[in-house]
Structure formats: structure tokens, C-alpha cells
Scaffold this active site. Structure first.
Site, PDB file in Angstrom:
ATOM      1  N   SER A 171      89.878  34.664  51.999  1.00  0.00           N
ATOM      2  CA  SER A 171      91.009  34.275  51.157  1.00  0.00           C
ATOM      3  C   SER A 171      92.310  34.989  51.461  1.00  0.00           C
ATOM      4  O   SER A 171      93.324  34.685  50.843  1.00  0.00           O
ATOM      5  CB  SER A 171      90.654  34.471  49.677  1.00  0.00           C
ATOM      6  OG  SER A 171      89.887  33.384  49.224  1.00  0.00           O
ATOM      7  N   LYS A 174      95.110  32.748  52.102  1.00  0.00           N
ATOM      8  CA  LYS A 174      95.934  32.200  51.020  1.00  0.00           C
ATOM      9  C   LYS A 174      97.363  32.747  51.063  1.00  0.00           C
ATOM     10  O   LYS A 174      98.268  32.150  50.459  1.00  0.00           O
ATOM     11  CB  LYS A 174      95.292  32.501  49.667  1.00  0.00           C
ATOM     12  CG  LYS A 174      94.032  31.666  49.376  1.00  0.00           C
ATOM     13  CD  LYS A 174      93.468  31.999  47.996  1.00  0.00           C
ATOM     14  CE  LYS A 174      92.369  31.041  47.577  1.00  0.00           C
ATOM     15  NZ  LYS A 174      91.069  31.310  48.192  1.00  0.00           N
ATOM     16  N   SER A 229      91.824  34.178  43.047  1.00  0.00           N
ATOM     17  CA  SER A 229      91.563  33.535  44.333  1.00  0.00           C
ATOM     18  C   SER A 229      90.975  32.149  44.126  1.00  0.00           C
ATOM     19  O   SER A 229      90.072  31.713  44.851  1.00  0.00           O
ATOM     20  CB  SER A 229      90.621  34.390  45.187  1.00  0.00           C
ATOM     21  OG  SER A 229      90.790  34.098  46.553  1.00  0.00           O
TER      22      SER A 229
END
Length: 475
Positions: A171, A174, A229
Site C-alpha cells: 500500500s 497509494k 489503507s
């Protein structure tokens, strides 16, 4: 309604209060196996459960409270599961007949030299130390396959290990999603989430708890992305942006603009996918680019907030608490918030192991660190190794020769190359070489009010109980 509610209820760690500009320049830890283990905060409010229609078919970390297990049992299960788990995206491993863990792959002998020739060499790279400079922690303290620590203001790389090794990012990708999509939509714009918005999420994705047919502000959705997340929040924002396919294409274009040549995007949320890779170097570029944006700084530095839930009787919307799973920001039962921490993003999946990019300030010095896949598989190990690198970096600041630099975006580097050619009397230089050697004169980070210590949220340092939730990836 939801937007103002969320903003009014936000709390941040003391070192994560950004009020300034950067110019020119929940993931939940502990997922290491095929059925990943997630160490959750037992004191945090649990997000409302997504409808069965939208819930991934695999195990999920968002809705249900798992059975409690002793820490020793959890560690044993995670270690056992590692034996059958691939350790790197795109690489298959057979379990030997003796049951021992297969040998981890070695870094490529030659990697990208963007930012400097030494950054393309395998192994640890650290410059000459001046008198009084501390030695870099040894291999036993820094087990990550790849890491990099740099001056967040100038981009100078103080030390690195395999920074251009292309690994699964989890993640932390992101951050690139935010670099790409965040500037497009105002905070107060709202989205009524359609069932189609939540389709295509990987089984076991980390979720913030978004419900179909309910309305969320852009501000709410970004809190879901950074704090929990939430892949559901990523998909809702991607739907606003024309869909996941269009968003992935834009992310890849943005990576190219940022000179992030190690990155190949397959999913917008960082969920494990064949061929999806980035590097510690590129993740640092994404963080540095994002920190120029005030909204990015707000979201990545937020320790906890209230998130919209189901409507209650009378039409008023319920809310539930969400906590940032960046443990250097919010703390955990076995780790305290890092003094001066100000974000950025963490991740954890089967293939990626744990990944983390963080930024911190101490004594007017700002450091950026990225750690990818520590080989010491202990709870919060990525944060511990990031903290060790930050500690060393602050002590060695100004006493170590840089081994390279974080390059600026392509347009800035091209302008610098043209300026260098002009100052050299018109002698032609190779643009790529110029990009690697030009001074990042615009890389100045000005911040106001970033406290040197951490303001710990009540109860966060006394979590006490280790919880375990199963999930197949996507954190």
C-alpha cells in the site's frame, strides 16, 4: 456534513502537524503469509461491516473481531506460513523436502542509476563519514531487502541499500495514487457510492468500511485511504476518476513524470498483482512529491478521525473512529510514536512483506526514509528499522558525504539540464546524465509548527492485546 464532521474530529500526532508548504521538491503491519496475520489495535472502533454483496470472498480484516491468540501462537503461525509463501512478487518458490525456508533472492547485479551511479550498485552504500559521525547500524539491525534514507529538503541520499531493487510495494503505492488523483477533486465534493464502485477489489483487501448507496465526501475518502489503507476508498475515488483502468494508466504516466523508472502499476491500491513493482527510491520520490500538497500532508499526518457510518434514526449519520495504522505516527502496544514523525504511508502484503515510507523532522532537519521487506519477521519490524535509520540520519546529518540524490520531476530536471548546458557555454550534455548530476536547487521544504515530540493519543500506547485478523493481501 460528513466532510466537516471528519475534519472537526481529526487528531494528529504532535510531530505530524503540517502547516506550511513544500516547494520544488493502515495499512496494518504484520502481513507475512498466505493467509496474512494482521496486528490490530484492540482499542480502536471497528468500522461498520460492508454488505455481503460487496465483501471480498476471501478473509477480510475490516468487519469482524477475530479470536484472540497469544503473541507466541501468532508468531508461530506466521513463521510456519512463511514456509509456503512467495517472498517476492513474480517469483515462485518451492518448499524444499526438508521444510526449510527457501533462500531469499539476491538483488540484481545491476540496477537503475537514476540519482547516481552508486545507487545502482547492490548492497549498502554509505558515503565517507566525518569525524564524530556515527556508524550505520549493522546488518542485524537493518534486515530489509531495500532501504534508503535521504534529506527531504535537498534530496541528498545519505545512505541506501539496493534502493533501485524492483520489489512489490503493497500500500505504499497509494502515495502514487494520491499524487495522481488527489489534486483533481475538491475536499467537499461528494460521491454516492455505487455497487459497481466497489467491484474488483482483491480478496482480503483492507477496508475502511464504505457502504454502497451512501454518500461520502472526498475528504472522508482520503482519510479512509491514508488512515485505514482502505482499498474500498481507493476504488470509490478511482470510480470518480474514470475507473480503475484509467486511473492505473494515469498513475503510470505520473510515475514517468516523477522519474520513477522502477515502477510498474497494475492496481491503484497496491494489492499484490503479477508484475506490480516499485522501489525504495521511487517510493521516496512519490512521498516527496506528495508532501508538496497541503491536503496530502494533512491526510498522511492524521493519527485518528471519525468516519461516516450508517444513517441513524432521524436521518443523522452515525460515525465510527478510525486510527492510522502507521505505527510510527499512532503508536502500538510495543512501539511508541517516533518524535517528529509527520507521515507518510505503510503497507503489508504476502509478496511485499512490510513496506514503509516515513518523513520526520528534528532540530530543523527533515529526513525521508523508505524500508522494504525486512527479513526479520517480527511485529512492527519495518517501523523499528525505519526508526533506526532516522536516528542514524539525524546524528550523521552534515557529517556524511551523500551517495546520490532524489531527482526532481522530469520537467524540473530537464530545465536544470538546459541551464547547465547554458552555464557550460553551450556544451551539449546527455539529458539523463544531467538529470542525475544537476543540483535540486528548488528542493526546499519549509514547514511551520512541526513539533519535535509526539503527542500520543489517549490509550494508544497501552494497547496491550495482540489481535489477529486474516487477510489475503492488499494492505
Amino acid at each position: 456534513m460528513a466532510s466537516s464532521m471528519g475534519r472537526g474530529s481529526i487528531r494528529r500526532s504532535g510531530g505530524a502537524l503540517f502547516r506550511g508548504v513544500m516547494s520544488g521538491v493502515g495499512d496494518r503491519p504484520g502481513t507475512f503469509c498466505d493467509v496474512p496475520t494482521t496486528f490490530a489495535d484492540p482499542t480502536a472502533s471497528t468500522p461498520s461491516t460492508p454488505s455481503a454483496r460487496n465483501r471480498p470472498s476471501g478473509p477480510s480484516d475490516a468487519p469482524a473481531a477475530p479470536p484472540r491468540r497469544p503473541a507466541r501462537a501468532v508468531a508461530g503461525l506466521a513463521a510456519a506460513a512463511l514456509l509456503a509463501s512467495p517472498l517476492l512478487a513474480g517469483t515462485a518458490y518451492a518448499v524444499p523436502a526438508d521444510g526449510k525456508q527457501p533462500k531469499a533472492p539476491a538483488p540484481p547485479a545491476k540496477m537503475s542509476a537514476v540519482g547516481g551511479a552508486r545507487l545502482g550498485q547492490p548492497g549498502v552504500q554509505v558515503g565517507q563519514l566525518a569525524a564524530g559521525a556515527p556508524k550505520l547500524p549493522g546488518a542485524a539491525a537493518l534486515t530489509a531487502r531495500s532501504w534508503i534514507v535521504s534529506d527531504a529538503a535537498t534530496g541528498e541520499v545519505l545512505a541506501a541499500k539496493n534502493p533501485h531493487w524492483r520489489l512489490a510495494p503493497a500500500s505504499t503505492l497509494k502515495m502514487l495514487f494520491a499524487d495522481t488523483v488527489l489534486p483533481k477533486f475538491p475536499k467537499d465534493e461528494k460521491r454516492t457510492v455505487k455497487p459497481a464502485d466497489l467491484e474488483g477489489m482483491g480478496a482480503g483487501s483492507s477496508l475502511v468500511g464504505i457502504k454502497e448507496n451512501l454518500s461520502y465526501s472526498v475528504h472522508d475518502l482520503w482519510l479512509g485511504v491514508f488512515l485505514r489503507s482502505g482499498n474500498d476508498a481507493v476504488h470509490a475515488l478511482s470510480a470518480m476518476n474514470g475507473g480503475t483502468e484509467a486511473t492505473v494508466a494515469e498513475m503510470q504516466k505520473r510515475a514517468k513524470e516523477l522519474n520513477a523508472t522502477d515502477t510498474h502499476v497494475v492496481t491503484p491500491d497496491g494489492y499484490d498483482a503479477p508484475g506490480q513493482v516499485s522501489s525504495a527510491y521511487d517510493l521516496s520520490l512519490f512521498a516527496r512529491a506528495g508532501l508538496k500538497n497541503a491536503d496530502f500532508r494533512e491526510y498522511c499526518s492524521t493519527a485518528s478521525a471519525q468516519f461516516p457510518g450508517e444513517p441513524a434514526k432521524g436521518g443523522k449519520r452515525k460515525t465510527f473512529g478510525i486510527q492510522n495504522t502507521n505505527r510510527l505516527l499512532s503508536g502500538d502496544y510495543d512501539i511508541k510514536p517516533y518524535p517528529g514523525i509527520a507521515g507518510v504511508k505503510n503497507g503489508s502484503t504476502t509478496n511485499a512483506g512490510s513496506t514503509f515510507t516515513g518523513v520526520a523532522e528534528r532540530g530543523g532537519r527533515k529526513l525521508l526514509v523508505t524500508v522494504m521487506n525486512p527479513q526479520k519477521k517480527e511485529h512492527n519490524e519495518a517501523y523499528r528499522e525505519a526508526a533506526r535509520l532516522l536516528d542514524w540520519g539525524f546524528k550523521a546529518f552534515g557529517k556524511v558525504e551523500p551517495v546520490g540524490r532524489l531527482v526532481g520531476p522530469k520537467d524540473e530536471e530537464d530545465r536544470a539540464a538546459r541551464g547547465k548546458r547554458h552555464s557550460d557555454g553551450g556544451n551539449a550534455l546527455d539529458p539523463q546524465m544531467a538529470r542525475q548530476s544537476a543540483d535540486d536547487s528548488s528542493g526546499v521544504w519549509t514547514t511551520v509548527g512541526i513539533a519535535g515530540g509526539g503527542l500520543v493519543l489517549a490509550g494508544l500506547v497501552a494497547l496491550g492485546v495482540l489481535r489477529r485478523r486474516s487477510r489475503a493481501g492488499g494492505e
